[in-house]
Design an enzyme around this catalytic site. Structure first.
Site, PDB file in Angstrom:
ATOM      1  N   THR A  70      15.571  71.013 -31.687  1.00  0.00           N
ATOM      2  CA  THR A  70      15.063  71.471 -30.391  1.00  0.00           C
ATOM      3  C   THR A  70      15.694  70.668 -29.260  1.00  0.00           C
ATOM      4  O   THR A  70      16.148  71.246 -28.261  1.00  0.00           O
ATOM      5  CB  THR A  70      13.523  71.340 -30.362  1.00  0.00           C
ATOM      6  OG1 THR A  70      13.003  72.125 -31.443  1.00  0.00           O
ATOM      7  CG2 THR A  70      12.941  71.839 -29.051  1.00  0.00           C
ATOM      8  N   ASN A 148      16.997  81.589 -39.022  1.00  0.00           N
ATOM      9  CA  ASN A 148      16.000  80.875 -39.811  1.00  0.00           C
ATOM     10  C   ASN A 148      15.054  81.813 -40.542  1.00  0.00           C
ATOM     11  O   ASN A 148      14.534  81.484 -41.598  1.00  0.00           O
ATOM     12  CB  ASN A 148      15.201  79.911 -38.929  1.00  0.00           C
ATOM     13  CG  ASN A 148      14.666  80.573 -37.692  1.00  0.00           C
ATOM     14  OD1 ASN A 148      15.439  81.077 -36.866  1.00  0.00           O
ATOM     15  ND2 ASN A 148      13.356  80.589 -37.530  1.00  0.00           N
ATOM     16  N   SER A 196      19.850  69.703 -37.308  1.00  0.00           N
ATOM     17  CA  SER A 196      18.573  69.007 -37.436  1.00  0.00           C
ATOM     18  C   SER A 196      18.447  68.413 -38.830  1.00  0.00           C
ATOM     19  O   SER A 196      18.492  69.157 -39.824  1.00  0.00           O
ATOM     20  CB  SER A 196      17.438  70.003 -37.182  1.00  0.00           C
ATOM     21  OG  SER A 196      16.206  69.379 -37.422  1.00  0.00           O
ATOM     22  N   GLY A 197      18.277  67.089 -38.917  1.00  0.00           N
ATOM     23  CA  GLY A 197      18.295  66.411 -40.207  1.00  0.00           C
ATOM     24  C   GLY A 197      17.241  66.886 -41.196  1.00  0.00           C
ATOM     25  O   GLY A 197      17.502  66.991 -42.399  1.00  0.00           O
ATOM     26  N   THR A 234      15.838  54.426 -27.341  1.00  0.00           N
ATOM     27  CA  THR A 234      16.199  53.640 -28.525  1.00  0.00           C
ATOM     28  C   THR A 234      16.461  54.577 -29.705  1.00  0.00           C
ATOM     29  O   THR A 234      15.652  55.472 -29.981  1.00  0.00           O
ATOM     30  CB  THR A 234      15.048  52.667 -28.875  1.00  0.00           C
ATOM     31  OG1 THR A 234      14.801  51.877 -27.711  1.00  0.00           O
ATOM     32  CG2 THR A 234      15.399  51.779 -30.050  1.00  0.00           C
ATOM     33  N   CYS A 322       7.665  77.822 -37.018  1.00  0.00           N
ATOM     34  CA  CYS A 322       7.351  77.487 -35.623  1.00  0.00           C
ATOM     35  C   CYS A 322       6.620  78.610 -34.919  1.00  0.00           C
ATOM     36  O   CYS A 322       6.144  78.450 -33.814  1.00  0.00           O
ATOM     37  CB  CYS A 322       8.625  77.172 -34.865  1.00  0.00           C
ATOM     38  SG  CYS A 322       9.579  75.917 -35.666  1.00  0.00           S
TER      39      CYS A 322
HETATM   40  N1  PLP Z   1      16.970  76.239 -34.706  1.00  0.00           N
HETATM   41  C1  PLP Z   1      16.696  76.791 -35.881  1.00  0.00           C
HETATM   42  C2  PLP Z   1      17.532  77.934 -36.376  1.00  0.00           C
HETATM   43  C3  PLP Z   1      15.628  76.322 -36.645  1.00  0.00           C
HETATM   44  O1  PLP Z   1      15.328  76.884 -37.813  1.00  0.00           O
HETATM   45  C4  PLP Z   1      14.848  75.246 -36.143  1.00  0.00           C
HETATM   46  C5  PLP Z   1      13.662  74.753 -36.890  1.00  0.00           C
HETATM   47  O2  PLP Z   1      12.955  75.515 -37.509  1.00  0.00           O
HETATM   48  C6  PLP Z   1      15.196  74.678 -34.906  1.00  0.00           C
HETATM   49  C7  PLP Z   1      16.271  75.206 -34.221  1.00  0.00           C
HETATM   50  C8  PLP Z   1      14.426  73.520 -34.341  1.00  0.00           C
HETATM   51  O3  PLP Z   1      14.724  72.353 -35.042  1.00  0.00           O
HETATM   52  P1  PLP Z   1      13.720  71.068 -35.011  1.00  0.00           P
HETATM   53  O4  PLP Z   1      12.553  71.421 -35.837  1.00  0.00           O
HETATM   54  O5  PLP Z   1      14.529  69.966 -35.595  1.00  0.00           O
HETATM   55  O6  PLP Z   1      13.407  70.828 -33.586  1.00  0.00           O
END
Ligand code: PLP
Length: 382
Positions: A70, A148, A196-197, A234, A322
Site C-alpha cells: 500500500t 489478487n 510486498s514482503g 527508521t 482487504c
Molecule cells: N496490491 C495487491 C495486488 C495486493 O494483493 C495487495 C494486498 O493484498 C496490496 C497491493 C497491498 O499490499 P499490503 O498489504 O502490503 O499493503
C-alpha cells in the site's frame, strides 16, 4: 489445517525466521546510528538491498524499502502525478490500495481515467491507446500486473510499451507476482514496480518500490534522510532482512514447484466445475498466476462458503481479503461483467508450494458438499 489463502498473506518459512531473529536480538540497532552496532545494522540493510536487487535483476540504488504494498503504490501514484503527469490512467481491476489512492488524487483535482477490461479481465491495447490520447502527454499509467482476486496477468510488455512510446511514466503493482515467476524488472517497459514482503514469506510490514534509475519521477513518501532521502522513518530491519531472504526462498521454491502448483490448481478447478455445473471460472480464459483460482457459484453467498469451510479447518477467501469487511460486490468481478448474483457467490483459492494433492482432494469434497447444501437452501435459484 488447510490454508489456501496465500494471496491474502503467507506463513514465514523456517529459513526466513532464522535469518530474521538476530536482528531482533543482537543487531537491533538503528541503521542511522554512528556506533559500531549501528554500522552493523546499516551493513545488513545494504546487504538486503543488494540481494533484493539481484533477485529482481535491478541495481541496489533503485530499491526503496517501504512498509508494504500500500505504501509503495501510494508513493508511486502520488509521485507520478506530482511530477508533471497531466492525468492518471489506471484500471477498474486494481487492488483497493491503488483504487483508493486514485480516488483521492481525483478529489484533489488530478484527472483520472479508469480503463475497462474485457470478460477475461484484461485491458485491451486499443482501450489504453484511446485513454492515453484523451489524457494528453505526459500521462502516468498504473497497472495491476497480477490480479489478487483472479490471478489474471495483464500483458505488461505490450501495454507498458505502448504507454512509454507515448511518453507516459509507468508503475506496475507487482505485489501478487513477486516471488512467483516475476521476470527481470530491468527489461520491462516500466519505471516503477511495487512489492510486498508478506505475500511471499516475509514478516508483515516490509515492502519495496523499485524505481528505474533516471526515471522522470520522485516517489512521495514521508520526508526524511533514510532511503537516500526518498522515504523517511527508521527502517524495519528485521522485516527488510526477512524480505530479502524470503524473496530468494520464494523464487527457488516457485520455480521448483510451479508445474505442480498449476496442475493442483487446474485439478481443483476441473473437479469442482464438473461436480457443480454452472460454476463460473473468473479469468479462466486469460493467462493467470499458477496458484490462483476464482470461482462464482450461483445464488449463494461466498462469505457463507468461507465460514462453512473454515468450520472444517479449510481457509479460503471470498475475494480480496482487504474487501471482506466492506461487503460490497467485488469491483474487479463487476468490471469483468460477472453477473451480480454470481459475484456474491465467489470464492478464491490461492495455493502455495506447500499445498499437497491430499489437501486438494479434501478441499474438493468439502467445497462441493458445502455449495450443494447452500444452493439447496435457496429455493429461488434456477
Ligand atoms: N496490491 C495487491 C495486488 C495486493 O494483493 C495487495 C494486498 O493484498 C496490496 C497491493 C497491498 O499490499 P499490503 O498489504 O502490503 O499493503
Amino acid at each position: 489445517m488447510i490454508y489456501l489463502d496465500h494471496n491474502a498473506t503467507t506463513p514465514v518459512p523456517p529459513e526466513v525466521l532464522d535469518a530474521v531473529q538476530p536482528y531482533f536480538r543482537d543487531t537491533f540497532a538503528n541503521p542511522s546510528s554512528q556506533h559500531r552496532l549501528g554500522e552493523r545494522a546499516r551493513a545488513a540493510l545494504e546487504d538486503a538491498r543488494e540481494r533484493v536487487a539481484a533477485a529482481l535483476g535491478v541495481r541496489p540504488a533503485e530499491i526503496v524499502f517501504t512498509s508494504g504494498g500500500t505504501e509503495s503504490i501510494h508513493g508511486a501514484l502520488c509521485g507520478m502525478t506530482s511530477c508533471g503527469a497531466r492525468a492518471l490512467v489506471t484500471t477498474r481491476v486494481e487492488h483497493t490500495a491503488a483504487a483508493l489512492c486514485a480516488d483521492r488524487l481525483e478529489k484533489e483535482g488530478v484527472p483520472v481515467h479508469r480503463l475497462p477490461v474485457d470478460r477475461s479481465g484484461r485491458v485491451q491495447p486499443n482501450v489504453l491507446e484511446e485513454a492515453l490520447e484523451a489524457a494528453g502527454a505526459p500521462a502516468a499509467l498504473n497497472l495491476i500486473w497480477a490480479n489478487n482476486e483472479t490471478g489474471v496477468l495483464q500483458d505488461v510488455q505490450l501495454l507498458g510499451g505502448l504507454a512509454r512510446a507515448r511518453g507516459a511514466i509507468v508503475h506496475l503493482d507487482g505485489v501478487q507476482l513477486a516471488g512467483k515467476g516475476m521476470p527481470c524488472l530491468q527489461d520491462l517497459p516500466a519505471d516503477m514496480v511495487s512489492l510486498s514482503g508478506h505475500k511471499f514469506g516475509a514478516p508483515k510490514g516490509a515492502g519495496v518500490l523499485w524505481m528505474r534509475r533516471g526515471a522522470p519521477v520522485r516517489p512521495r513518501f514521508a520526508p526524511g534522510h533514510q532511503e537516500g532521502g526518498l522515504r523517511g522513518g527508521t527502517e524495519n530491519l528485521p522485516g527488510i532482512v526477512g524480505l530479502a531472504r524470503a524473496l530468494e526462498v520464494a523464487k527457488e521454491r516457485w520455480s521448483e514447484n510451479v508445474s505442480r502448483i498449476e496442475a493442483l490448481r487446474d485439478g481443483l478447478q476441473r473437479r469442482i466445475v464438473e461436480a457443480l455445473p454452472g460454476t463460473l471460472v473468473n479469468g479462466g480464459d486469460a493467462p493467470r498466476i499458477a496458484n490462483t483460482l476464482n470461482l462464482s457459484f450461483h445464488g449463494i453467498e461466498g462469505a457463507g462458503v468461507v465460514h462453512s469451510l473454515s468450520e472444517e479447518d479449510i481457509h479460503v477467501s471470498s475475494g480480496s481479503a482487504c474487501l471482506s469487511d466492506v461487503d460490497g460486490p467485488s469491483p474487479v468481478l463487476a468490471a469483468m461483467g460477472v453477473p451480480l448474483d454470481f459475484i456474491h457467490g465467489s470464492l478464491r483459492f490461492s495455493l502455495s508450494w506447500t499445498t499437497t494433492s491430499e489437501e486438494i482432494d479434501r478441499v474438493v469434497d468439502v467445497t462441493v458438499g458445502v455449495v450443494r447444501r447452500l444452493q439447496a437452501m435457496n429455493p429461488s435459484r434456477d
